[in-house]
Scaffold this motif. Structure first.
Motif, PDB file in Angstrom:
ATOM      1  N   GLY A 113       0.559  -1.114   0.050  1.00  9.47           N
ATOM      2  CA  GLY A 113      -0.319   0.165  -0.229  1.00  9.47           C
ATOM      3  C   GLY A 113       1.228   0.966   0.085  1.00  9.47           C
ATOM      4  N   GLU A 114       2.056   1.256   0.954  1.00 13.03           N
ATOM      5  CA  GLU A 114       3.017   2.143   0.819  1.00 13.03           C
ATOM      6  C   GLU A 114       3.424   2.709  -0.777  1.00 13.03           C
ATOM      7  OE1 GLU A 114       5.874   1.966   3.882  1.00 13.03           O
ATOM      8  OE2 GLU A 114       4.044   1.703   5.402  1.00 13.03           O
ATOM      9  N   HIS A 115       3.757   1.491  -1.555  1.00 13.28           N
ATOM     10  CA  HIS A 115       4.902   1.828  -2.587  1.00 13.28           C
ATOM     11  C   HIS A 115       3.900   2.315  -3.502  1.00 13.28           C
ATOM     12  CE1 HIS A 115       8.434   0.850  -1.626  1.00 13.28           C
ATOM     13  NE2 HIS A 115       8.324  -0.625  -0.964  1.00 13.28           N
ATOM     14  N   SER A 116       2.762   1.889  -3.637  1.00 17.67           N
ATOM     15  CA  SER A 116       1.418   2.115  -4.788  1.00 17.67           C
ATOM     16  C   SER A 116       0.722   2.872  -4.361  1.00 17.67           C
ATOM     17  CB  SER A 116       0.436   0.872  -5.027  1.00 17.67           C
ATOM     18  OG  SER A 116      -0.455  -0.107  -3.618  1.00 17.67           O
ATOM     19  N   ASP A 153      -8.261   0.124 -10.829  1.00 14.33           N
ATOM     20  CA  ASP A 153      -8.945  -0.154 -11.471  1.00 14.33           C
ATOM     21  C   ASP A 153      -9.814  -1.382 -12.049  1.00 14.33           C
ATOM     22  OD1 ASP A 153      -5.940  -1.313 -12.913  1.00 14.33           O
ATOM     23  OD2 ASP A 153      -6.482  -0.139 -14.167  1.00 14.33           O
ATOM     24  N   GLY A 154      -9.441  -2.634 -10.919  1.00 13.05           N
ATOM     25  CA  GLY A 154      -9.720  -3.625 -11.545  1.00 13.05           C
ATOM     26  C   GLY A 154     -10.898  -4.755 -10.722  1.00 13.05           C
ATOM     27  N   GLY A 155     -11.027  -3.795  -9.574  1.00 13.38           N
ATOM     28  CA  GLY A 155     -11.719  -3.941  -8.234  1.00 13.38           C
ATOM     29  C   GLY A 155     -13.680  -3.657  -8.457  1.00 13.38           C
ATOM     30  N   ARG A 156     -13.990  -3.566  -8.402  1.00  8.27           N
ATOM     31  CA  ARG A 156     -15.619  -3.150  -7.900  1.00  8.27           C
ATOM     32  C   ARG A 156     -15.938  -2.524  -6.783  1.00  8.27           C
ATOM     33  NH1 ARG A 156     -20.013  -5.600 -11.765  1.00  8.27           N
ATOM     34  NH2 ARG A 156     -19.069  -7.619 -12.297  1.00  8.27           N
ATOM     35  N   ALA A 157     -16.113  -1.214  -6.741  1.00 11.54           N
ATOM     36  CA  ALA A 157     -16.187  -0.165  -5.499  1.00 11.54           C
ATOM     37  C   ALA A 157     -17.363  -1.616  -4.290  1.00 11.54           C
ATOM     38  CB  ALA A 157     -17.190   0.584  -5.620  1.00 11.54           C
ATOM     39  N   PRO A 158     -17.054  -1.162  -3.241  1.00  7.59           N
ATOM     40  CA  PRO A 158     -17.957  -1.953  -2.331  1.00  7.59           C
ATOM     41  C   PRO A 158     -19.560  -1.937  -2.530  1.00  7.59           C
ATOM     42  CG  PRO A 158     -16.262  -0.719  -1.013  1.00  7.59           C
ATOM     43  CD  PRO A 158     -15.921  -0.710  -1.961  1.00  7.59           C
ATOM     44  N   ALA A 191      -5.487   1.763  -1.056  1.00  8.70           N
ATOM     45  CA  ALA A 191      -6.162   1.409   0.122  1.00  8.70           C
ATOM     46  C   ALA A 191      -6.022  -0.365   0.439  1.00  8.70           C
ATOM     47  CB  ALA A 191      -7.046   2.496   0.379  1.00  8.70           C
ATOM     48  N   PRO A 192      -6.430  -0.109   1.842  1.00  7.53           N
ATOM     49  CA  PRO A 192      -6.068  -1.029   2.260  1.00  7.53           C
ATOM     50  C   PRO A 192      -6.850  -2.094   1.631  1.00  7.53           C
ATOM     51  CG  PRO A 192      -5.584  -0.002   3.748  1.00  7.53           C
ATOM     52  CD  PRO A 192      -5.827   0.753   3.293  1.00  7.53           C
ATOM     53  N   ALA A 193      -8.325  -1.687   1.513  1.00  7.63           N
ATOM     54  CA  ALA A 193      -9.434  -2.753   1.203  1.00  7.63           C
ATOM     55  C   ALA A 193      -9.632  -2.997  -0.739  1.00  7.63           C
ATOM     56  CB  ALA A 193     -10.709  -1.768   0.951  1.00  7.63           C
ATOM     57  N   SER A 194      -8.164  -1.950  -1.474  1.00  5.74           N
ATOM     58  CA  SER A 194      -7.853  -2.062  -2.399  1.00  5.74           C
ATOM     59  C   SER A 194      -6.950  -3.377  -2.732  1.00  5.74           C
ATOM     60  CB  SER A 194      -7.023  -0.891  -3.272  1.00  5.74           C
ATOM     61  OG  SER A 194      -8.660  -0.464  -3.691  1.00  5.74           O
ATOM     62  N   VAL A 195      -5.929  -2.993  -1.821  1.00  2.00           N
ATOM     63  CA  VAL A 195      -4.693  -4.061  -1.694  1.00  2.00           C
ATOM     64  C   VAL A 195      -4.967  -5.264  -1.756  1.00  2.00           C
ATOM     65  CG1 VAL A 195      -2.754  -4.967  -0.801  1.00  2.00           C
ATOM     66  CG2 VAL A 195      -3.013  -2.246  -1.143  1.00  2.00           C
ATOM     67  N   THR A 196      -6.450  -5.555  -0.667  1.00  2.00           N
ATOM     68  CA  THR A 196      -6.203  -7.000  -0.524  1.00  2.00           C
ATOM     69  C   THR A 196      -7.284  -7.353  -2.118  1.00  2.00           C
ATOM     70  OG1 THR A 196      -6.407  -6.515   1.802  1.00  2.00           O
ATOM     71  CG2 THR A 196      -7.648  -8.142   1.026  1.00  2.00           C
ATOM     72  N   GLY A 197      -8.380  -7.031  -2.640  1.00  2.00           N
ATOM     73  CA  GLY A 197      -8.940  -7.361  -3.854  1.00  2.00           C
ATOM     74  C   GLY A 197      -7.339  -7.254  -4.802  1.00  2.00           C
TER      75      GLY A 197
END
Length: 175
Positions: free
Chosen positions: A65-68, A167-172, A71-77
């Motif tokens: 997350g720090e490098h990219s 850009d690859g995941g859906r919003a919650p 947000a944490p939820a986006s990193v998980t997805g």
């Protein structure tokens, strides 16, 4: 009246040329990497995630997350999608079993290399026309401009309250 650096019309022209060429380079880079990722069956974010892991090695989700800037939820997805596509996996940290690292699977450089041959050949030819001193200036400018853009992205994230999605995941689902 004191003359300011911005009062020089020739310098203003040069600055505008630098800003304009920077925009062109940025757009070309985004479009190239989007197409490259598409050809590999990845989203643009997934392709750049692989690049981050190639450059910095295995890391925790927090470090990613720090490098990219994600947000944490986006990193998980994102990591779930990379795992499902067989390009990354999560493994226990050797030194601290409470931590999980994200690492690449397979030779991702070899997988992407065929798509870079033409581009890198053209770039190598272009760079041949510059002296060592000019190359130092180009490398210095590029590194500093990248840092400024990364810092601006962090400020954008802070201003948005960290409410963003890759850009690859859906919003919650708001329910």
């Amino acid at each position: 009246m004191e003359k300011k650096p911005g009062d020089n019309p020739k310098r203003q022209e040069l600055l505008e040329a630098v800003y304009s060429s920077g925009r062109e380079l940025s757009t070309a880079a985004v479009m190239f990497h989007a197409k490259l990722s598409e050809l590999r069956g990845l989203s643009a974010t997934e392709g750049k995630a692989i690049d981050i892991l190639l450059r910095f090695g295995p890391m925790t989700a927090g470090e990613f997350g720090e490098h990219s800037g994600l947000a944490p939820a986006s990193v998980t997805g994102l990591m779930q999608r990379l795992e499902s596509k067989g390009v990354a996996r999560r493994v226990r940290h050797d030194g601290d079993k409470r931590k999980v690292l994200i690492e690449l699977v397979g030779d991702q450089v070899a997988a992407a290399m065929p798509y870079f041959v033409d581009f890198m050949g053209g770039l190598a030819g272009l760079l041949e026309g510059y002296s060592d001193d000019e190359l130092r200036v180009i490398a210095d400018f590029s590194a500093k401009a990248a840092r400024i853009q990364q810092d601006a992205a962090v400020r954008l994230d802070a201003a948005s309250g960290g409410n963003k999605h890759d850009d690859g995941g859906r919003a919650p689902n708001p329910r």
